[in-house]
Design a protein around this motif. Sequence first.
Motif, short mmCIF file in Angstrom:
data_model
loop_
_atom_site.label_atom_id
_atom_site.label_comp_id
_atom_site.label_asym_id
_atom_site.label_seq_id
_atom_site.Cartn_x
_atom_site.Cartn_y
_atom_site.Cartn_z
N LEU A 1 -4.57 -5.92 -33.11
CA LEU A 1 -5.29 -6.33 -34.31
C LEU A 1 -6.20 -5.21 -34.81
O LEU A 1 -6.92 -4.58 -34.02
N LYS A 2 -6.19 -4.99 -36.12
CA LYS A 2 -7.07 -3.98 -36.73
C LYS A 2 -8.23 -4.62 -37.47
O LYS A 2 -9.38 -4.22 -37.31
N GLU A 3 -7.95 -5.62 -38.29
CA GLU A 3 -9.01 -6.28 -39.03
C GLU A 3 -8.59 -7.70 -39.35
O GLU A 3 -7.39 -8.01 -39.45
N ILE A 4 -9.60 -8.56 -39.51
CA ILE A 4 -9.33 -9.96 -39.80
C ILE A 4 -10.28 -10.44 -40.89
O ILE A 4 -11.31 -9.83 -41.16
N THR B 1 -5.35 -7.40 -28.52
CA THR B 1 -4.12 -8.12 -28.83
C THR B 1 -4.31 -9.62 -29.05
O THR B 1 -3.41 -10.28 -29.57
N GLN B 2 -5.46 -10.17 -28.67
CA GLN B 2 -5.72 -11.59 -28.96
C GLN B 2 -7.22 -11.86 -28.99
O GLN B 2 -7.96 -11.40 -28.12
N ASP C 1 -4.67 -4.47 -24.54
CA ASP C 1 -3.64 -3.59 -23.99
C ASP C 1 -4.16 -2.17 -24.12
O ASP C 1 -4.07 -1.56 -25.17
N ARG C 2 -4.78 -1.70 -23.03
CA ARG C 2 -5.50 -0.41 -23.07
C ARG C 2 -6.56 -0.48 -24.16
O ARG C 2 -7.46 -1.29 -24.11
N SER D 1 -3.40 -13.22 -32.86
CA SER D 1 -2.72 -12.42 -31.83
C SER D 1 -1.81 -11.39 -32.46
O SER D 1 -1.24 -11.61 -33.54
N ASP D 2 -1.67 -10.25 -31.78
CA ASP D 2 -0.67 -9.25 -32.14
C ASP D 2 -0.35 -8.43 -30.89
O ASP D 2 -1.17 -7.64 -30.43
N GLU D 3 0.84 -8.68 -30.34
CA GLU D 3 1.23 -8.04 -29.08
C GLU D 3 1.75 -6.62 -29.27
O GLU D 3 1.90 -5.88 -28.31
#
Length: 204
Positions: A93-96, A133-134, A128-129, A87-89
Amino acid sequence: NQLMKEESLTYTDGVATFNVPQGFKGQIYVQAYDNVSNTSGLKTTQAYVIDDVKPTITLEQGKKTSYKDADGYPLYTSPITVSVTMSDEGAGLKEIKLTQDSEKKGMSTEETGWKDFAPKGWNIVQTDRNLVTQIKKSVSFDEDNNKISVKATATDRANNALEDVKYGYFSIDMTAPVVNINFREDNDDDMYYNQDRIADITIK
């Protein structure tokens, strides 16, 4: 909740500056006027995010065991599924990176950019648009193996990174023992004996 703040700026040598607060997430609009009130109209950067917070990563599975393998790691007698949540609010997130490692299969690593989350089997839980984010994914282990681990790294679009969050080690043994009993050959031709016989017992 949406908040709008309007501010008049002065400029020097054709440049105007203003401060964007930490944690800002929204749009910035600029409109210029000349000395006779001609205007440029509103111009925007579209989305604008200030984010210095690392993503979060959760790796978990619901089974419990009282067994241990020879190295002292948890030992399971049925398949195990590890649930991975990233997650990143803030910036999204860009890459994992997801790494699986085990004694029998060795190490395998999957690196995925945000455009490929869905094609690579990740469930996009929140957006989010245009920001992801998760995301979630289940990693299953359904055969005998030892020293199994899952490790994850996530980087957001502001390049904040949380690295090498690991679940493991653990082992899986679903195979029942096999016992073979073989009597050594003798000269008797029936099933009755008046002396000891020798049996070889093999356990696998």
